[in-house]
Design a protein around this motif. Structure first.
Motif, short mmCIF file in Angstrom:
data_model
loop_
_atom_site.label_atom_id
_atom_site.label_comp_id
_atom_site.label_asym_id
_atom_site.label_seq_id
_atom_site.Cartn_x
_atom_site.Cartn_y
_atom_site.Cartn_z
N LEU A 1 0.83 -1.22 0.00
CA LEU A 1 0.00 0.00 0.00
C LEU A 1 0.86 1.26 0.00
N GLN B 1 3.57 1.83 -1.73
CA GLN B 1 4.33 2.06 -2.96
C GLN B 1 3.67 3.11 -3.84
N LYS B 2 4.51 3.81 -4.63
CA LYS B 2 4.00 4.78 -5.60
C LYS B 2 4.75 4.58 -6.91
N LEU C 1 13.17 5.42 -2.66
CA LEU C 1 13.12 5.05 -1.26
C LEU C 1 12.99 6.29 -0.36
N PRO C 2 12.39 6.18 0.82
CA PRO C 2 12.02 7.37 1.59
C PRO C 2 13.20 7.99 2.32
N ILE C 3 14.22 8.41 1.59
CA ILE C 3 15.36 9.14 2.16
C ILE C 3 15.59 10.35 1.29
N TYR D 1 8.94 10.37 -3.61
CA TYR D 1 9.27 9.46 -2.51
C TYR D 1 8.06 8.59 -2.19
N ILE D 2 8.33 7.34 -1.88
CA ILE D 2 7.21 6.48 -1.48
C ILE D 2 6.79 6.83 -0.06
N ASN D 3 5.64 6.30 0.33
CA ASN D 3 5.02 6.66 1.60
C ASN D 3 5.84 6.10 2.77
N PRO D 4 6.41 6.93 3.64
CA PRO D 4 7.26 6.39 4.72
C PRO D 4 6.48 5.79 5.88
N LEU D 5 5.18 6.09 5.97
CA LEU D 5 4.43 5.69 7.16
C LEU D 5 4.29 4.18 7.31
N HIS E 1 6.25 1.90 6.27
CA HIS E 1 7.56 1.34 6.61
C HIS E 1 7.83 1.49 8.11
N ALA E 2 7.53 2.69 8.65
CA ALA E 2 7.78 2.91 10.08
C ALA E 2 6.92 2.00 10.94
N LEU F 1 8.11 -1.73 10.61
CA LEU F 1 9.39 -1.98 11.27
C LEU F 1 9.17 -2.42 12.71
N THR F 2 8.25 -1.75 13.39
CA THR F 2 7.98 -2.17 14.77
C THR F 2 7.20 -3.47 14.80
#
Lengths: 121, 102, 143
Positions: free
Chosen positions: A52, A54-55, A60-62, A73-77, A79-80, A83-84
């Motif tokens: 979900l 990806q764009k 990558l979100p850097i 940039y793709i959606n960083p949310l 990923h964060a 990760l947890t």
């Protein structure tokens, strides 16, 4: 038809991967196999969230030099969040394995039928 | 019988999820709701607000630092739980039937 | 180096792999703000380095952290995280508001410093938890 297939095929694959989880947890009689099915289900949820995020045309979100703008940039949310989720799945697996060791010590088996028989006798 | 019920339940659940896939946003769509509501704020502002070019780290450690504190506590609790479960069982292993088989 | 399993392949693989894993883990931790990485990944790498030594060399591994030490370290990691949060409150900021540190820097640099601090805490916690769970699961001599 072609477009529908290419757009939603990844969702169907994730659905199949996800349904391995409930199927294994209900159908298999071995507790270790149930735990493995639960882990497969967690991986399916993680992949779903990452898809979900990806764009088209996003990297990558850097933040990089000379590349400004939201659409690059793709959606960083997701990923964060995932990760947890990965680390929590690690710790739940650890606790579940500890409980399985205790069950094995108590009943001498991890098969469900055998365990129920030994509980009742 | 159990087998039939299992396949029936799994089939029904798969069918429901399969129908809902058509309501999901198109794959890699830059205008999907997930990509247009919250994340542009992070992508535009996080460099100047947190000094971290990595958006994921900025979200994880700064904007949602309180969440990550809870996450760390969960991991710590899980580690303690695993260790304590096995140590308590070792101390009382004489009352477990599996303990004296060896 | 003592050889528990006695095979040269395992010993050589261990000797060449572990230093690189440790260096890479340190890179992932310190460079986590500028490249893919962060506290959780670095903790997993450090934990795997220790677990690899335990798998190959047993209890007398060179690079070993016992279960009791691991639990204490996990507590210290969580404490570092919470302590940085309370520290910002002492400087009249909100909980985990890194901009409240009274340092002579730009606002963004103070945030970067706070992020590095809490990531060190997360790294120690994740590393120690992996080692503690592995130690608890594989310990069997007292049964």
């Amino acid at each position: 038809m072609q477009e529908l297939f290419s757009q939603y095929f990844i969702y169907w694959l994730i659905l199949i991967l996800f349904m391995i989880g409930p199927f294994g947890m209900i159908y298999k009689k071995n507790l270790v196999k149930k735990l493995m099915a639960m882990n497969v289900m967690q991986v399916a949820v993680i992949i779903f969230f990452l898809v979900l995020g990806q764009k088209t045309g996003g990297t990558l979100p850097i933040e990089m030099h000379g590349l400004a703008g939201v659409e690059n940039y793709i959606n960083p949310l997701p990923h964060a969040l995932m990760l947890t989720a990965i680390v929590v799945s690690l710790s739940t697996t650890g606790v579940a394995l500890a409980l399985l060791i205790l069950i094995q010590r108590r009943y001498g088996t991890l098969e469900e039928d055998e365990m129920l028989r030994r509980m009742n006798q | 019988m159990t087998r039939l019920l299992t396949f029936l339940a799994i089939g029904l659940m798969s069918l429901m999820l399969f129908i809902t896939t058509s309501g999901l946003p198109m794959l890699f769509d830059p205008n999907s709701p997930a990509a247009t509501h919250v994340s542009p704020r992070y992508i535009e502002k996080s460099r100047e607000e947190t000094g971290s070019p990595n958006f994921v780290t900025a979200v994880l450690a700064d904007y949602r630092g309180y969440d990550t504190l809870g996450e760390t506590t969960v991991i710590f609790t899980a580690g303690i739980a695993a260790v304590l479960l096995l140590r308590a069982a070792r101390k009382h292993s004489d009352c477990l039937p599996g303990g004296d088989e060896e | 180096m003592n050889r528990k399993f006695g095979t040269i392949i395992l010993d050589t693989a261990f000797r060449y792999l572990v230093p690189f894993i440790l260096v890479f883990g340190m890179y992932v931790l310190m460079h986590g703000e500028y490249s893919p990485g962060g506290g959780f990944q670095a903790g997993a790498l450090f934990g795997i380095a220790v677990v690899l030594g335990r798998l190959i060399q047993g209890e007398e591994a060179m690079l070993n952290i016992s279960g009791n030490t691991a639990i204490i370290l996990a507590g210290i990691g969580t404490f570092i995280y919470g302590f940085i949060g309370v520290l910002t409150m002492l400087f009249n900021g909100n909980f985990l508001e890194y901009g409240a540190f009274p340092l002579n820097m730009a606002e963004a640099d103070r945030h970067a410093l706070g992020i590095l601090g809490i990531e060190i805490g997360v790294t120690i916690c994740v590393m120690a938890t992996i080692i503690a769970i592995f130690d608890a699961l594989t310990r069997r001599e007292e049964w």
